[in-house]
Design a protein around this motif. Sequence first.
Motif, PDB file in Angstrom:
ATOM      1  N   SER A  22       0.845  -1.194   0.000  1.00 47.24           N
ATOM      2  CA  SER A  22       0.000   0.000   0.000  1.00 47.24           C
ATOM      3  C   SER A  22       0.883   1.248   0.000  1.00 47.24           C
ATOM      4  N   LYS A  23       0.283   2.397  -0.302  1.00 47.53           N
ATOM      5  CA  LYS A  23       1.032   3.656  -0.258  1.00 47.53           C
ATOM      6  C   LYS A  23       1.602   3.887   1.137  1.00 47.53           C
ATOM      7  N   GLU A  24       0.852   3.532   2.147  1.00 44.37           N
ATOM      8  CA  GLU A  24       1.312   3.704   3.532  1.00 44.37           C
ATOM      9  C   GLU A  24       2.573   2.868   3.786  1.00 44.37           C
ATOM     10  N   LEU A  58       4.766   1.990   1.632  1.00 40.40           N
ATOM     11  CA  LEU A  58       5.865   2.494   0.804  1.00 40.40           C
ATOM     12  C   LEU A  58       6.333   3.891   1.203  1.00 40.40           C
ATOM     13  N   ALA A  59       5.588   4.569   2.071  1.00 41.99           N
ATOM     14  CA  ALA A  59       5.906   5.948   2.451  1.00 41.99           C
ATOM     15  C   ALA A  59       7.239   6.030   3.189  1.00 41.99           C
ATOM     16  N   ARG A 101      12.245   9.416  -3.876  1.00 42.73           N
ATOM     17  CA  ARG A 101      11.201   9.527  -2.854  1.00 42.73           C
ATOM     18  C   ARG A 101      11.715  10.132  -1.541  1.00 42.73           C
ATOM     19  N   CYS A 122       9.854   2.702   0.718  1.00 46.78           N
ATOM     20  CA  CYS A 122       9.478   1.630  -0.213  1.00 46.78           C
ATOM     21  C   CYS A 122       9.532   0.299   0.518  1.00 46.78           C
TER      22      CYS A 122
END
Length: 171
Positions: free
Chosen positions: A72-74, A76-77, A121, A89
Amino acid sequence: MKIAIFTGSRGAGKSTRFIHEYRNRGNGLCFFSLKRRGADGKVCAYDLVLYPKGETLPFFEKDPEVDMETASKEQLAVKDLTGEMMHSCSYFVHKSAFDKALLYYKEHPEAKEIWIDEIGRIEIAGQGFRELLMTALADGKDVFFVARNNFVPKLLPLLPADADIQTIEVG
């Protein structure tokens, strides 16, 4: 001031091209992410190599619980975990490597070129190599770096408007 961005998608060979160019014509400091593979042949970590010195530092280590393709984006944050580690990531990141890279830069004010593998990132989040990048730009150094193509639009506002910016597509 010259800026060259080696860009492409994940797995396109950006870092391979980058280090090839540095070795063929680079004249300066290079901060290179060297892959380490596990017994299964898959990338399990990256070391940061400071060139031309050749010093190797612990850098990124694979988080076995996060898969890039399904996370999820969470997950990978970019997140600070402790004073020494962050998560980005699917990797745990040794923050001390960034500090040592900046110190290495400051110890070599004569360097005319700065090569960084990679800007992405973590730097967009205001961490990682961001201070090194911004210091090198403020010092008027020629800067060469790797960035995935989806990060380039987010990085361009950080770069001086009067710089000679070249994008090198790899893939």
